[in-house]
Design a protein around this motif. Structure first.
Motif, PDB file in Angstrom:
ATOM      1  N   LYS A  86    -107.653 100.109  27.013  1.00  0.00           N
ATOM      2  CA  LYS A  86    -106.905  99.761  25.925  1.00  0.00           C
ATOM      3  C   LYS A  86    -105.711  99.085  26.277  1.00  0.00           C
ATOM      4  O   LYS A  86    -105.205  98.298  25.637  1.00  0.00           O
ATOM      5  CB  LYS A  86    -106.703 101.174  25.183  1.00  0.00           C
ATOM      6  CG  LYS A  86    -108.002 101.640  24.195  1.00  0.00           C
ATOM      7  CD  LYS A  86    -107.738 102.958  23.392  1.00  0.00           C
ATOM      8  CE  LYS A  86    -108.873 103.350  22.746  1.00  0.00           C
ATOM      9  NZ  LYS A  86    -108.766 104.488  21.890  1.00  0.00           N
ATOM     10  N   ASN A  87    -104.968  99.676  27.367  1.00  0.00           N
ATOM     11  CA  ASN A  87    -103.760  99.033  27.878  1.00  0.00           C
ATOM     12  C   ASN A  87    -103.843  97.561  28.065  1.00  0.00           C
ATOM     13  O   ASN A  87    -102.948  96.570  27.584  1.00  0.00           O
ATOM     14  CB  ASN A  87    -103.039  99.896  29.000  1.00  0.00           C
ATOM     15  CG  ASN A  87    -102.398 101.202  28.370  1.00  0.00           C
ATOM     16  OD1 ASN A  87    -102.192 101.541  27.202  1.00  0.00           O
ATOM     17  ND2 ASN A  87    -102.324 102.010  29.450  1.00  0.00           N
ATOM     18  N   PHE A  88    -104.886  97.332  28.748  1.00  0.00           N
ATOM     19  CA  PHE A  88    -105.156  96.037  29.341  1.00  0.00           C
ATOM     20  C   PHE A  88    -105.292  95.034  28.001  1.00  0.00           C
ATOM     21  O   PHE A  88    -104.791  93.948  27.915  1.00  0.00           O
ATOM     22  CB  PHE A  88    -106.472  96.074  30.316  1.00  0.00           C
ATOM     23  CG  PHE A  88    -106.727  94.603  30.821  1.00  0.00           C
ATOM     24  CD1 PHE A  88    -105.858  94.073  31.701  1.00  0.00           C
ATOM     25  CD2 PHE A  88    -107.609  93.730  30.411  1.00  0.00           C
ATOM     26  CE1 PHE A  88    -106.127  92.971  32.108  1.00  0.00           C
ATOM     27  CE2 PHE A  88    -107.951  92.584  31.009  1.00  0.00           C
ATOM     28  CZ  PHE A  88    -107.058  92.132  31.964  1.00  0.00           C
ATOM     29  N   TYR A  89    -106.237  95.598  27.249  1.00  0.00           N
ATOM     30  CA  TYR A  89    -106.696  94.891  25.785  1.00  0.00           C
ATOM     31  C   TYR A  89    -105.429  94.719  25.131  1.00  0.00           C
ATOM     32  O   TYR A  89    -104.836  93.631  24.614  1.00  0.00           O
ATOM     33  CB  TYR A  89    -107.421  95.762  25.067  1.00  0.00           C
ATOM     34  CG  TYR A  89    -107.607  95.130  23.645  1.00  0.00           C
ATOM     35  CD1 TYR A  89    -108.465  94.146  23.291  1.00  0.00           C
ATOM     36  CD2 TYR A  89    -107.076  95.622  22.736  1.00  0.00           C
ATOM     37  CE1 TYR A  89    -108.678  93.205  22.131  1.00  0.00           C
ATOM     38  CE2 TYR A  89    -107.134  94.882  21.524  1.00  0.00           C
ATOM     39  CZ  TYR A  89    -108.201  93.986  21.102  1.00  0.00           C
ATOM     40  OH  TYR A  89    -108.140  93.310  19.826  1.00  0.00           O
ATOM     41  N   ASN A  90    -104.433  95.613  25.136  1.00  0.00           N
ATOM     42  CA  ASN A  90    -103.270  95.503  23.948  1.00  0.00           C
ATOM     43  C   ASN A  90    -102.202  94.431  24.860  1.00  0.00           C
ATOM     44  O   ASN A  90    -101.429  93.662  24.025  1.00  0.00           O
ATOM     45  CB  ASN A  90    -102.709  96.776  23.868  1.00  0.00           C
ATOM     46  CG  ASN A  90    -103.398  97.555  22.745  1.00  0.00           C
ATOM     47  OD1 ASN A  90    -103.978  97.136  22.062  1.00  0.00           O
ATOM     48  ND2 ASN A  90    -103.456  98.908  23.178  1.00  0.00           N
ATOM     49  N   THR A  91    -102.047  94.541  26.095  1.00  0.00           N
ATOM     50  CA  THR A  91    -101.050  93.369  26.724  1.00  0.00           C
ATOM     51  C   THR A  91    -101.589  92.112  26.739  1.00  0.00           C
ATOM     52  O   THR A  91    -100.811  91.220  26.532  1.00  0.00           O
ATOM     53  CB  THR A  91    -100.973  94.048  28.125  1.00  0.00           C
ATOM     54  OG1 THR A  91    -101.997  94.177  28.815  1.00  0.00           O
ATOM     55  CG2 THR A  91    -100.068  95.552  28.154  1.00  0.00           C
ATOM     56  N   CYS A  92    -102.927  92.008  26.584  1.00  0.00           N
ATOM     57  CA  CYS A  92    -103.597  90.581  26.597  1.00  0.00           C
ATOM     58  C   CYS A  92    -103.236  90.254  24.968  1.00  0.00           C
ATOM     59  O   CYS A  92    -102.874  89.056  25.188  1.00  0.00           O
ATOM     60  CB  CYS A  92    -105.063  90.615  26.880  1.00  0.00           C
ATOM     61  SG  CYS A  92    -105.928  89.346  26.706  1.00  0.00           S
ATOM     62  N   ASN A  93    -103.459  91.190  23.979  1.00  0.00           N
ATOM     63  CA  ASN A  93    -103.336  90.540  22.947  1.00  0.00           C
ATOM     64  C   ASN A  93    -101.651  90.190  22.727  1.00  0.00           C
ATOM     65  O   ASN A  93    -101.488  89.242  21.964  1.00  0.00           O
ATOM     66  CB  ASN A  93    -103.490  91.703  21.798  1.00  0.00           C
ATOM     67  CG  ASN A  93    -104.674  91.377  20.931  1.00  0.00           C
ATOM     68  OD1 ASN A  93    -104.741  90.355  20.578  1.00  0.00           O
ATOM     69  ND2 ASN A  93    -105.252  92.611  20.463  1.00  0.00           N
ATOM     70  N   ALA A  94    -100.542  90.756  23.277  1.00  0.00           N
ATOM     71  CA  ALA A  94     -99.423  90.447  23.149  1.00  0.00           C
ATOM     72  C   ALA A  94     -98.690  89.490  24.095  1.00  0.00           C
ATOM     73  O   ALA A  94     -98.034  88.716  23.687  1.00  0.00           O
ATOM     74  CB  ALA A  94     -98.849  91.764  23.417  1.00  0.00           C
TER      75      ALA A  94
END
Length: 684
Positions: free
Chosen positions: A112-120
């Motif tokens: 989830k952290n990897f996904y959210n930083t990718c999104n941002a």
């Protein structure tokens, strides 16, 4: 157009409703809505023109697909089965966006952290560049970028590319991979040689026919350089882009002229010391491996293709070090650039693909816990039981299989009885263990990406001392495993209301799931599968009479499909043609007969089969089966496609149906119709 918009809107209800209501306990009104939506979904893809089902069934079933899913929007093929993958991605995005909870494992929180930083931050150009320059040592920096002057004697290209492989997993000038030993399947072996070049095979770099492709590629590099270095002149960007293309063209001279050759045909076994003797200090493979593994390796490895490293030696000897430095650093930067969100792609969708690329098993595990649908598992098992029963009855007594000897038939029955479905599951504690030592923070994306690349590279290289595992591969469709005699079912297939739902006609289930299961099943009994016994061991269990009869019947298919060497003025180069068409034709026949058995034993037998019909569609249950089958293969190819690696779907559908007497009966195809073949091929 109004009808099209209405049907598309109704079709979308199926997917959106199932995402929020994963279990099929519905009232009568909801049941009618679901059936109407499914009918609209089918009707939306059907042709609005003139093709008759007996002349071109593929166009009849899929004629409107290119309008609804044009490949030119994505510059890649679009097809019906990819819709299932897109549904998986959308649901995964919803999961990964959700706030972490106490029930989340450490693996859940990490992805989830990897996904959210990718999104941002995936499109933060300055962060990508600064991260790259911080974590890598380019021995003097990128000429023109970090230092005002640059001295070629400081540049050690082999040390740089070895460090980039170890830190970022990127193959530059030298390709390195851990692969299963093709002679001893229980071992891994190092493969060293050519890296994967961006344009692909030798012909893309050398042939005049691809001149335009190379021009676009060079222009694209220059544009990316200008994006990362806006203060640099257009002249510098163009010069570096030209150097990059020139080096790759020289590297491509070491690739095979025939791209269809297998690894076994272009590989030789060598020791690191033999490579040292062959290529000396120009391409010191022993030193390269020592830098990566921090140890001296003695085991034999695969060198492939055979001419690449000798050609690389010439490239290193003749190319200015300044150009090699520019090329090396560009390839590292391009690795970061490939993580950027492409234009026109939703960030949420792209970032799910990034998670899936590096953490496929962890994402599957999270998906399975959120969207576990036991009814779909039960339905797959039930459909598999029906498919296997029909094939078993054929092996026991059908005159259609008289060409198999009695002894071979009995061995086939024994193998079939042991063939089981294998639903992908994961040990959560093992998934957490795999991530040990990996740090993914809530901060910036590109530092996280570097950590992930280093972790992923280390895991891949560590496989050298491990035994190959079949679970390493993730398939999008059911896949028969020769070595275990099991059929692997992907997690994505457990999504309700795509292929089938209890509110849909059974014809749709047998025409989709039934066909896909039967097709994979038959790979265990074809010219390849017969070399593996019921336990997955290499053991040819066919007698010579059965082998000869198989070859004679396969010849019919080869002659029937031999005309398909070109489609839409592009070559068809299908290396697995025989296996594919035999399975296609056999699966259609077996799945249809399984459906007829169900229909004859159904509670509605003897009346009008109301449950086996759909609103908006004036088709019999038998016709619905073939319509579901045809739409499995709906697709659209981009104009940039150079060749068909597999026989195009339109030809697969129409030719298989032309061999089916049951299709001809269902649609009352007259003698002389294009799909009423005069001579019909049959194997299973």
């Amino acid at each position: 157009m109004k009808l099209l918009l209405t049907t598309c809107l109704l079709a979308s209800l199926t997917l959106s409703w199932s995402a929020t209501h994963p279990y099929p306990y519905v009232n009568t009104f909801e049941r009618d809505i679901l059936r109407l939506a499914k009918a609209a979904h089918i009707k939306a893809y059907m042709s609005e023109g003139e093709p008759q089902p007996c002349d071109n069934f593929y166009n009849f079933a899929c004629g409107n697909w290119p309008r609804l899913h044009p490949s030119k929007l994505y510059n890649k093929r679009t097809n019906y089965l990819d819709e299932l993958q897109e549904l998986f991605v959308r649901k995964s995005a919803d999961m990964l966006k959700a706030a972490t909870s106490n029930s989340d494992s450490s693996a859940d929180r990490l992805i989830k952290n990897f996904y959210n930083t990718c999104n941002a931050e995936a499109n933060n150009t300055s962060s990508a560049l600064s991260t790259l320059l911080e974590v890598t040592d380019f021995r003097g920096g990128w000429p023109e970028i970090r230092v005002p002057s640059w001295y070629s004697y400081e540049y050690d290209w082999l040390l740089v590319v070895a460090n980039l492989k170890r830190k970022l997993g990127v193959d530059i000038l030298i390709g390195l991979e851990v692969v299963p030993d093709y002679k001893e399947g229980h071992l891994h072996r190092l493969k060293v040689g050519a890296p994967k070049l961006p344009l692909g095979h030798r012909r893309q770099y050398m042939d005049a026919a691809y001149y335009g492709t190379r021009v676009r590629y060079e222009r694209n590099i220059a544009e990316k350089l200008h994006n990362y270095f806006p203060d640099q002149s257009d002249l510098w960007c163009n010069e570096v882009a030209s150097q990059i293309l020139e080096i790759e063209q020289q590297l491509a001279k070491g690739l095979p002229h025939n791209a269809a050759l297998t690894m076994e045909q272009t590989t030789r076994e060598r020791t690191p010391f033999e490579l040292k003797a062959a290529y000396g200090s120009f391409v010191d493979v022993s030193r390269y491996l020592r830098q990566i593994f921090n140890d001296t390796l003695y085991a034999d490895l695969y060198e492939t293709p055979e001419d690449y490293l000798s050609n690389l030696m010439d490239v290193i000897r003749t190319t200015p070090k300044l150009h090699l430095a520019n090329y090396t650093i560009w390839r590292a930067l391009d690795t970061f650039d490939q993580a950027r969100i492409p234009s026109g792609v939703q960030p949420s969708i792209w970032c799910v693909q990034m998670v899936r690329k590096y953490f496929p098993q962890q994402l599957e595990n999270l998906f399975h816990r959120n969207y576990n649908n036991m009814q779909m598992i039960n339905e797959l098992q039930s459909t598999w039981t029906d498919i296997r029963r029909v094939f078993r009855e054929d092996l026991q007594a059908s005159p259609n299989l008289h060409w198999l000897s009695l002894d071979t038939r009995q061995k086939a029955i024994n193998k079939l009885d042991k063939l089981e479905l294998k639903f992908r599951t994961h040990d959560e504690s093992e998934l957490i263990r795999q991530l040990y030592g990996l740090r993914v923070n809530e901060g910036h994306f590109y530092p996280n990406l570097v950590n992930v690349l280093q972790w992923s590279t280390k895991r891949q290289l560590a496989k050298l001392v491990e035994e190959p595992q079949l679970t390493d591969k993730v398939y999008k469709l059911p896949h028969y495993e020769l070595e275990t005699n099991k059929m692997q079912i992907p997690i994505t297939f457990l999504q309700a209301r795509f292929f089938w739902d209890s509110n849909y006609p059974q014809a749709l289930k047998f025409g989709t799931l039934g066909v896909l299961l039967a097709r994979q099943m038959l790979h265990g009994f074809d010219d390849v599968g017969r070399r593996y016994d019921r336990n997955g061991y290499r053991n040819n269990w066919w007698d010579s009479t059965s082998e000869t009869s198989f070859a004679e019947r396969a010849q019919c298919f080869q002659e029937q499909y031999a005309v398909f060497v070109q489609f839409q003025e592009k070559p068809v180069t299908d290396k697995g043609l025989q296996s594919r068409v035999v399975a296609d034709n056999g699966a259609l026949s077996i799945a249809y007969r399984a459906y007829i058995q169900w229909l004859n034993n159904s509670p509605e037998s003897g009346i009008d089969y109301r449950g086996e019909r759909l609103p908006l569609l004036d088709h019999t249950p038998h016709q619905l089966f073939f319509l579901a089958y045809g739409q499995l293969y709906c697709n659209d190819y981009p104009d940039t496609l150079e060749a068909f690696d597999e026989i195009p779907e339109q030809l697969r559908v129409n030719t298989a149906l032309s061999n089916s007497e049951k299709f001809i009966e269902a649609f009352s195809c007259p003698v002389g119709a294009k799909l009423n073949a005069r001579f019909k091929c049959q194997m299973f």
